[in-house]
Motif scaffolding. Structure first.
Motif, mmCIF file in Angstrom:
data_model
loop_
_atom_site.group_PDB
_atom_site.id
_atom_site.type_symbol
_atom_site.label_atom_id
_atom_site.label_comp_id
_atom_site.label_asym_id
_atom_site.label_seq_id
_atom_site.Cartn_x
_atom_site.Cartn_y
_atom_site.Cartn_z
ATOM 1 N N GLY A 55 23.336 82.411 88.341
ATOM 2 C CA GLY A 55 22.252 83.390 88.387
ATOM 3 C C GLY A 55 22.485 84.544 87.424
ATOM 4 N N SER A 56 23.734 85.009 87.371
ATOM 5 C CA SER A 56 24.064 86.126 86.478
ATOM 6 C C SER A 56 23.879 85.728 85.022
ATOM 7 N N ALA A 59 20.236 85.553 84.196
ATOM 8 C CA ALA A 59 19.642 86.887 84.127
ATOM 9 C C ALA A 59 20.005 87.579 82.816
ATOM 10 N N SER A 63 17.337 88.691 79.960
ATOM 11 C CA SER A 63 17.248 90.096 79.589
ATOM 12 C C SER A 63 17.411 90.292 78.078
ATOM 13 N N SER A 76 14.664 80.040 88.667
ATOM 14 C CA SER A 76 15.923 80.254 89.392
ATOM 15 C C SER A 76 15.664 80.080 90.879
ATOM 16 N N LEU A 247 25.397 94.325 85.514
ATOM 17 C CA LEU A 247 25.856 93.609 86.704
ATOM 18 C C LEU A 247 27.332 93.923 86.870
ATOM 19 N N VAL A 284 20.224 94.303 82.571
ATOM 20 C CA VAL A 284 20.182 93.170 83.509
ATOM 21 C C VAL A 284 20.119 93.657 84.937
ATOM 22 N N ASP A 285 19.297 92.985 85.713
ATOM 23 C CA ASP A 285 19.157 93.374 87.111
ATOM 24 C C ASP A 285 19.076 92.084 87.917
ATOM 25 N N LEU A 286 19.976 91.910 88.859
ATOM 26 C CA LEU A 286 19.956 90.677 89.646
ATOM 27 C C LEU A 286 20.268 90.994 91.099
ATOM 28 N N ARG A 289 23.875 90.222 93.800
ATOM 29 C CA ARG A 289 25.150 89.908 93.158
ATOM 30 C C ARG A 289 25.936 91.204 93.079
ATOM 31 N N GLN A 291 25.570 93.860 94.644
ATOM 32 C CA GLN A 291 24.546 94.892 94.478
ATOM 33 C C GLN A 291 24.881 96.039 95.429
#
Length: 429
Positions: A55-56, A59, A63, A76, A247, A284-286, A289, A291
């Protein structure tokens, strides 16, 4: 055709009732329907698989490409709150109506071929991304690789981020078996990137056997850095004085390096400047993860659900500064190595709030409590284990107990994190 659903929710409800076997291995059915639909891409396609870090990596690719002004599509999964999160065009979730129309097309095309929920929705999203006239498409692979529905699409670049033991039921219980499954997304003469620093031999052998152009971390690309910035070196391209990705967490430079290697391989078709790479990594914003939510007590949301991810989470805790007590809201699927997850992180948790999850293949809170006790987790003045019927209830309890210098870590599965995201959303409205 009988009357087809007219809303996204009705479609999803219908798809969930079909096809009893949740995962039916083999790609023949999906490939046949893909052919009938005529799905094909004019633009470069990047396929991303692996145990952790998919996922990272997706992302970051999205981005950077968006910063460079390209039209980008991303598939995703799973989603946290809305199904729409699974398909993004130019960084925005796709609207309900687009799904309703494309689901109807898949339904007509499949005729008598039965598809699982996952296969049906994957074909629909691959179709809508093909319709969208994009400059680049990024597809995240779900379970495994070789037999994943996404694997009916040929990527120009395929990335395997990490190979670790996760879904033991389906993929086998050794890194060698899993490596072979993950390597199934590689293609002859196409770029195949592996950012796992210790790739299993099975992955190397498969890449060689099919004649993929294999890029290995440490051999074809790598990074180095200090506290302020880092540098990427690929086969022919260097990217210097980069800022750290927004991230947070220990493996993000590995993921970023894989993304930059993929973009190097595509640089003739998708040229990208240095500043666009910097901006892309900074933006980048996910969700979910590592967070860290604003406010006190600190709340950390992390979808860590295997030992490798739990070890990373544990390491990330160490970089957060002092917290008097740590509360865990923890729920897990039963097919995970739950003992391994607990082993990696138990030293960092004082109070466990374990929870049931709304899926038949979830572990119960009682089972989790049993495993914690077996792992030697104490119940005394400073330590506790409490069981709850839902992540929302477990989180509410942790909030009621945690002081402002404490932290609450929510982890163990997408559903655990999603439950708490829903609870936080309703608090704020």
């Amino acid at each position: 055709m009988q009357n087809l659903p007219t809303t996204l929710n009705d479609w999803l409800a219908l798809l969930e009732t079909r096809h009893s076997k949740e995962i039916d291995m083999g790609l023949d059915r999906v490939a046949a329907v893909k052919k009938r639909l005529g799905i094909h891409y004019e633009c470069p396609v990047i396929v991303v698989g692996g145990t952790n870090g998919k996922g990272s990596t997706c992302a970051m690719l999205e981005s950077i490409l968006l910063q460079a002004g390209y039209r980008v599509g991303l598939y995703s999964k799973p989603h946290f709150l809305d199904f729409n999160e699974r398909a993004r065009i130019n960084g925005e979730p796709v609207g309900d109506q687009v799904f309703v129309e494309v689901f109807a097309r898949v339904e007509v095309a499949r005729e008598d071929i039965s598809l699982t929920y996952f296969e049906f929705t994957t074909l629909a999203i691959c179709q809508l991304l093909a319709d969208a006239k994009l400059d680049a498409v990024i597809l995240e692979v779900g379970l495994g690789g070789r037999l994943d529905a996404v694997n009916v699409i040929d990527g120009d670049v395929a990335i395997v981020t990490s190979v670790d033991i996760d879904h033991i039921d389906y993929l086998g219980d050794t890194r060698e078996k899993i490596g072979f499954e993950k390597a199934g997304i590689f293609r002859t003469e196409k770029t195949a990137i592996c950012s796992d620093p210790v790739p299993p031999q099975s992955l190397l052998d498969h890449a060689l056997e099919i004649g993929a152009d294999l890029w290995l971390f440490g051999r074809d690309f790598n990074y180095n850095g200090d506290k302020q910035q880092w540098n990427f070196a690929g086969r022919a391209q260097r990217r210097n004085s980069l800022g750290y990705p927004s991230l947070r967490g220990a493996n993000q430079l590995l993921n970023a390096s894989a993304a930059l290697a993929a973009l190097e391989a595509l640089r003739d078709r998708l040229p990208i400047g240095a500043q666009e790479v910097r901006n892309g990594l900074a933006m980048v914003d996910l969700p979910g993860r590592f967070q860290v939510m604003p406010g006190r007590p600190a709340v950390v949301l992390d979808v860590a659900h295997n030992p490798h991810a739990a070890a990373t989470l544990s390491q990330n805790f160490d970089n957060m500064g002092f917290h008097a007590y740590t509360y865990a809201v923890f729920g897990s699927m039963l097919d995970k190595d739950i003992d391994g997850v607990i082993e990696q992180i138990k030293g960092k948790i004082d109070h466990w709030c374990v929870t049931d999850l709304p899926l038949p293949r979830a572990a119960s809170a009682a089972q989790l409590e049993e495993k914690l006790l077996a792992a030697g987790v104490l119940q005394d003045a400073e330590h506790s284990i409490q069981s709850f019927a839902s992540p929302e209830l477990a989180y509410a309890f942790a909030l009621s107990k945690a002081g402002e210098n404490d932290r609450i870590a929510v982890f163990g599965s997408f559903l655990t994190v999603a439950g708490v995201m829903r609870a936080r959303k309703s608090q704020h409205h």
